[in-house]
Design a protein around this motif. Structure first.
Motif, mmCIF file in Angstrom:
data_model
loop_
_atom_site.group_PDB
_atom_site.id
_atom_site.type_symbol
_atom_site.label_atom_id
_atom_site.label_comp_id
_atom_site.label_asym_id
_atom_site.label_seq_id
_atom_site.Cartn_x
_atom_site.Cartn_y
_atom_site.Cartn_z
ATOM 1 N N HIS A 166 0.876 -1.173 0.000
ATOM 2 C CA HIS A 166 0.000 0.000 0.000
ATOM 3 C C HIS A 166 0.908 1.216 0.000
ATOM 4 C CE1 HIS A 166 -3.494 2.427 0.658
ATOM 5 N NE2 HIS A 166 -3.175 2.776 1.892
ATOM 6 N N ASN A 167 0.682 2.106 -0.943
ATOM 7 C CA ASN A 167 1.550 3.258 -1.181
ATOM 8 C C ASN A 167 0.690 4.457 -1.522
ATOM 9 O OD1 ASN A 167 4.390 3.154 -1.000
ATOM 10 N ND2 ASN A 167 4.639 3.615 -3.158
ATOM 11 N N ARG A 168 1.262 5.637 -1.498
ATOM 12 C CA ARG A 168 0.507 6.801 -1.958
ATOM 13 C C ARG A 168 0.098 6.648 -3.412
ATOM 14 N NH1 ARG A 168 4.560 11.491 -0.150
ATOM 15 N NH2 ARG A 168 5.990 9.850 -0.830
ATOM 16 N N THR A 169 0.996 6.096 -4.220
ATOM 17 C CA THR A 169 0.708 5.836 -5.633
ATOM 18 C C THR A 169 1.257 4.464 -6.008
ATOM 19 O OG1 THR A 169 2.764 6.931 -6.302
ATOM 20 C CG2 THR A 169 0.760 8.277 -6.288
ATOM 21 N N ARG A 170 0.688 3.886 -7.029
ATOM 22 C CA ARG A 170 1.158 2.577 -7.470
ATOM 23 C C ARG A 170 2.506 2.725 -8.172
ATOM 24 N NH1 ARG A 170 -2.248 -2.143 -10.651
ATOM 25 N NH2 ARG A 170 -0.524 -3.670 -10.646
ATOM 26 N N LEU A 171 3.375 1.758 -7.952
ATOM 27 C CA LEU A 171 4.688 1.760 -8.578
ATOM 28 C C LEU A 171 4.604 1.270 -10.018
ATOM 29 C CD1 LEU A 171 6.814 0.054 -5.769
ATOM 30 C CD2 LEU A 171 6.683 2.496 -6.268
ATOM 31 N N PRO A 172 5.569 1.662 -10.860
ATOM 32 C CA PRO A 172 5.669 1.029 -12.174
ATOM 33 C C PRO A 172 5.890 -0.472 -12.020
ATOM 34 C CG PRO A 172 7.079 2.978 -12.038
ATOM 35 C CD PRO A 172 6.596 2.701 -10.652
ATOM 36 N N ALA A 173 5.422 -1.235 -12.968
ATOM 37 C CA ALA A 173 5.494 -2.698 -12.878
ATOM 38 C C ALA A 173 6.921 -3.180 -12.668
ATOM 39 C CB ALA A 173 4.894 -3.327 -14.133
ATOM 40 N N VAL A 174 7.895 -2.493 -13.260
ATOM 41 C CA VAL A 174 9.287 -2.940 -13.137
ATOM 42 C C VAL A 174 9.778 -2.852 -11.694
ATOM 43 C CG1 VAL A 174 10.297 -0.664 -13.643
ATOM 44 C CG2 VAL A 174 11.582 -2.759 -14.181
ATOM 45 N N LEU A 175 9.219 -1.926 -10.911
ATOM 46 C CA LEU A 175 9.595 -1.803 -9.510
ATOM 47 C C LEU A 175 8.748 -2.694 -8.604
ATOM 48 C CD1 LEU A 175 10.206 2.051 -9.133
ATOM 49 C CD2 LEU A 175 11.885 0.232 -9.481
ATOM 50 N N GLU A 176 7.563 -3.059 -9.063
ATOM 51 C CA GLU A 176 6.712 -3.933 -8.247
ATOM 52 C C GLU A 176 7.293 -5.338 -8.113
ATOM 53 O OE1 GLU A 176 2.102 -2.459 -8.647
ATOM 54 O OE2 GLU A 176 2.891 -3.805 -10.174
ATOM 55 N N GLU A 177 7.938 -5.817 -9.153
ATOM 56 C CA GLU A 177 8.529 -7.155 -9.158
ATOM 57 C C GLU A 177 7.525 -8.210 -8.672
ATOM 58 O OE1 GLU A 177 12.681 -7.514 -7.856
ATOM 59 O OE2 GLU A 177 12.681 -5.349 -7.530
ATOM 60 N N GLY A 178 6.296 -8.096 -9.153
ATOM 61 C CA GLY A 178 5.270 -9.079 -8.832
ATOM 62 C C GLY A 178 4.454 -8.765 -7.598
ATOM 63 N N ALA A 179 4.788 -7.722 -6.853
ATOM 64 C CA ALA A 179 4.016 -7.361 -5.658
ATOM 65 C C ALA A 179 2.620 -6.898 -6.062
ATOM 66 C CB ALA A 179 4.727 -6.275 -4.871
ATOM 67 N N ILE A 180 1.661 -7.129 -5.197
ATOM 68 C CA ILE A 180 0.257 -6.819 -5.467
ATOM 69 C C ILE A 180 -0.109 -5.499 -4.790
ATOM 70 C CG2 ILE A 180 -2.120 -7.621 -5.180
ATOM 71 C CD1 ILE A 180 -0.839 -10.501 -4.991
ATOM 72 N N TYR A 181 -0.562 -4.539 -5.585
ATOM 73 C CA TYR A 181 -0.895 -3.211 -5.065
ATOM 74 C C TYR A 181 -2.328 -3.168 -4.566
ATOM 75 C CZ TYR A 181 -2.061 1.775 -5.104
ATOM 76 O OH TYR A 181 -2.489 3.027 -4.766
ATOM 77 N N HIS A 182 -2.540 -2.484 -3.432
ATOM 78 C CA HIS A 182 -3.874 -2.264 -2.882
ATOM 79 C C HIS A 182 -4.073 -0.770 -2.683
ATOM 80 C CE1 HIS A 182 -4.625 -6.552 -1.865
ATOM 81 N NE2 HIS A 182 -3.309 -6.571 -1.744
ATOM 82 N N GLU A 183 -5.145 -0.266 -3.249
ATOM 83 C CA GLU A 183 -5.417 1.163 -3.128
ATOM 84 C C GLU A 183 -6.058 1.500 -1.785
ATOM 85 O OE1 GLU A 183 -7.594 4.769 -5.647
ATOM 86 O OE2 GLU A 183 -7.609 2.704 -6.391
#
Length: 313
Positions: free
Chosen positions: A173-190
Motif C-alpha cells: 500500500h503506497n501513496r501511488t502505485r509503482l511502475p510494474a518494473v519496480l513492483e517485481e510481482g508485488a500486489i498493489y492495494h489502493e
C-alpha cells in the motif's frame, strides 16, 4: 570548520579531520541546543543526527556563517526545512546507503516475532527452560505467508526481495502505485481495508511526517486478520501506541517487532510488559559498513553544499 554533535565511527571521524578543522561535541544523551550555540564560532557546517532537533528557533539563532546542516539519517523530520531554506542553509542527508541493512532488520524482526525468539532467549537466560515438549513456545511459520508492506520505497522493495526467498506473497500500500518494473510481482492495494484484511505480516516502512502520523490506529488494526504480526522499522510516529498495545494484549495482533518508537528513547512503558513484543533500540542501520557509508555520504553532502556556496559568491 565542521561541528560534529555526536560520537561518530572512527573511519568517518578520520576523514572529517583530514578534510576540515573539526569541533566535536560528542553528545551521548539528549540534544543540548544551548551547548551547540555556544560552540559555533567559526563553524560553517554542522554534522548532526536524527536525535538533534533543529527547530525554527534554533535555526534562526545560528550564526550567518553556518551554510549547511548534514544529518546522519535519511529522515529530516527533526529539521525545520522551511526555516533552513529561509536562512539559505543547505540540508544534506544519507539516503540509499542504509537500505539493505534496514530491510535485513525488518526481516529479522519478522522472524523473531513469529518464532517468539525474544521469549525463548529470556527463558534461557533466566534458567527457566523446562525442556522440550510438543507445545513449548509454538510460534508461526513465515514461509509462504502474505507480507504487506506499507511504504514501498527503497527499503520496502529491498524487504520484498528478501521475503521472496521465503516464498512470501508480497502485497503493498503506497501513496501511488509503482511502475510494474519496480513492483517485481508485488500486489498493489489502493484501499486500507483491502490491503490490511488479506495479509499475515504487516511491515511499516513509510516515512514519518504529518501524512503518516498515527496511521496504524485502532480502526486499521481492526482491519487486520486476527493473529497478524506487525513490524515497524519506519518511524515510531506511524503507530498509535495505545492501539497497538491493546491489540497485542488481546491477541488480535499476535506479536510485534519494533525498532522505532514515539518519543525515543522514552518509549511507551507498556511495551516493556509484553512478552509478544520484540523491541530493538533503533538499530536498523547499525552495521559498521552502513554507518561508515552514511558518514561518508554526509561528508560528501557537506562538501558539495560548500562548493556551491563558494561558486555563488
Amino acid at each position: 570548520m565542521l561541528l560534529i554533535t555526536r560520537i561518530i565511527p572512527d573511519a568517518v571521524l578520520a576523514r572529517a579531520r583530514a578534510e576540515y578543522q573539526t569541533r566535536e561535541l560528542r553528545h551521548t544523551g539528549p540534544f543540548d541546543p544551548a551547548r551547540l550555540l555556544s560552540n559555533l564560532d567559526g563553524v560553517t557546517a554542522i554534522l548532526c543526527n536524527a536525535s538533534d532537533r533543529f527547530d525554527a528557533a534554533l535555526i534562526n539563532a545560528l550564526p550567518a556563517a553556518v551554510k549547511v546542516i548534514a544529518t546522519y539519517s535519511v529522515g529530516v523530520e527533526h529539521i525545520d526545512l522551511d526555516a533552513a531554506a529561509a536562512r539559505g542553509i543547505a540540508i544534506a542527508n544519507t539516503p540509499d546507503v542504509l537500505t539493505d541493512a534496514t530491510a535485513e532488520l525488518a526481516l529479522m524482526l519478522m522472524l523473531m516475532a513469529a518464532r517468539r525468539a525474544g521469549e525463548g532467549e529470556r527463558l534461557l537466560r533466566a534458567g527457566q527452560w523446562p525442556g522440550l515438549t510438543p507445545t513449548f513456545l509454538l510460534g508461526r511459520d513465515v514461509h509462504a505467508k502474505r507480507l504487506g508492506i506499507f511504504g514501498m520505497g527503497r527499503i520496502g522493495r529491498a524487504l520484498a526481495r528478501m521475503a521472496h526467498g521465503l516464498n512470501m506473497e508480497i502485497h503493498y500500500h503506497n501513496r501511488t502505485r509503482l511502475p510494474a518494473v519496480l513492483e517485481e510481482g508485488a500486489i498493489y492495494h489502493e484501499s486500507d481495508a483491502d490491503f490490511l484484511g488479506g495479509i499475515d505480516f504487516l511491515s511499516l516502512n513509510a516515512p514519518g511526517g504529518a501524512g503518516t502520523k498515527g496511521w496504524l490506529n485502532a480502526a486499521r488494526i481492526a482491519m487486520l486478520r486476527p493473529g497478524a504480526i506487525v513490524v515497524n522499522t519506519g518511524r515510531g510516529s506511524i503507530v498509535d501506541d495505545d492501539a497497538l498495545i491493546a491489540a497485542l494484549r488481546s491477541g488480535h495482533v499476535a506479536a510485534a517487532g519494533l525498532d522505532v518508537f514515539n518519543n525515543e528513547p522514552a518509549l511507551h512503558p507498556d511495551y516493556l510488559t509484553l512478552e509478544n513484543a520484540v523491541l530493538m533500540p533503533h538499530i536498523g542501520s547499525a552495521t559498521v559498513e552502513t554507518r561508515n557509508a552514511m558518514g561518508f555520504l554526509a561528508l560528501d553532502g557537506i562538501a558539495s553544499a560548500l562548493q556551491r556556496f563558494d561558486k555563488d559568491q
